[in-house]
Design an enzyme around this catalytic site. Sequence first.
Site, short mmCIF file in Angstrom:
data_model
loop_
_atom_site.label_atom_id
_atom_site.label_comp_id
_atom_site.label_asym_id
_atom_site.label_seq_id
_atom_site.Cartn_x
_atom_site.Cartn_y
_atom_site.Cartn_z
N ARG A 6 42.60 40.76 42.62
CA ARG A 6 42.49 39.53 43.30
C ARG A 6 42.38 39.10 44.76
NH1 ARG A 6 37.49 38.85 39.87
NH2 ARG A 6 36.05 37.99 41.79
N ARG A 19 28.39 42.43 35.06
CA ARG A 19 27.07 42.15 35.90
C ARG A 19 26.89 43.30 35.49
NH1 ARG A 19 25.76 37.69 36.98
NH2 ARG A 19 27.04 35.57 37.38
N ASP A 49 26.09 38.38 43.69
CA ASP A 49 25.71 38.74 42.33
C ASP A 49 24.73 39.18 42.40
OD1 ASP A 49 28.33 37.65 42.28
OD2 ASP A 49 27.80 35.50 41.41
#
Length: 438
Positions: free
Chosen positions: A121, A395, A324
């Site tokens: 990241r 997700r 998201d």
Amino acid sequence: MILKVKNISDIGGEVKAPPSKSYSHRAVILASLAEGTSRLYDMLYSEDTLASIRVCESLGAEIKRNDDCLEVVGTGGKLYNSSEIPIDLANSGTTLRLMTSVSALSDNEVILTGDESLQTRPMGLLMDALKPLGVETQSLKDNEKAPILIRPGYVGGETNIYGNVSSQFISSIILSSPLSQRGVTLYVLPEFKSKPYVNMTLDIMRKFGVKVLKGYYLKHETCSQEHQSCRIDEFKIKKQKYLACDYTVEGDYSSASYLLALIAINGGKAKIRNLFRNSKQGDRFILDILQKMGATIVRGEDYVEIASDGNLTATDVDLSNAPDLLITVAVLAAMAEGTTNITGVAHARVKETDRIDTTCRELEKLGCKLTEREDGMSITGGVTSGVVDSHGDHRLAMAFSLIGLKHDIEITNGEVFDVSFPDFIESMAELGFELELV
């Protein structure tokens, strides 16, 4: 492990939305920085939020998990790192980003690291923005990524940061600023994406006794407020103290999106409790999206009711303030009639995975017709049975399970929903959609 459908029966009913992951992170961090003892009710205990609890304990907070609340004895902003080894944040990007700034308040050095995925990241934008504030950070692999060494010292002053990569960088600076030596003035440069997440940070900071002054500037005299690309947002945070409080975490709209999408795709009726009408969460946008696609939505003060006949129609969706929701909306689009255009989510490429790429590749495995773009995708409804991989993204695992309502689907590495929604299988089962891990 493989996540797949076990049984489907009488879809509908009533269920409580899980607590907000975003608010849970912020609550335990601010309680740990506050003077006094806070009691946090209805906390989410997921892999991500447990990472925030661990790092706060390492920096001096006393945290006890009771039956009815999380009790946090705060540090009053006086942090000391008791960990002799790098603090492992597992896969929690939120914890890494928020705590990088906070760790500079420690009296000694802090090293934050995590799993292989977390170490991909990018953190350079935040590290650069902290330099003018007297915060020294170092990427130990010299690649602007974790492991990150944070040295003690947080002077404050003025700095700026681009707002189009991660709102968590902005929240990180804002929530740590009151405890700097001089306070901070932060300028967010165009474009400011995911602004609701920063509003959530400001909202919970007020609950813990800290006020932030907001303003904005327009770069050209001929601009109006609507010209967002020309707008520079200003946050002025004076030196202040966080004060302990009792705080109840509200329900999570992003996690509830799977419960709502379940009804929208299959058809039926459901009531989702613990979703507040006046929430600051940007992901409550899922209600507008579902309405546009054909579902009926009733918004109560602390609940949402949804009804659907299972026949969804395509729509165009700008997810710049709710990234998201990307994978949930992509699955809804794949199950709808027509072509849905999803835009505004270039910043979703630096989440747990490159969510645009992984979502497109996995939908293609199911025969879905789509076009990938830099900031989103176009999806024409229609999928077949198949096997997909979660790529370790919670997700993706949860959203793709919904395809199992109408087609056989298996999701490898499907157990990763623990990151944000540990009771995912149980909550879906309450609405008649039984999943299992094998």
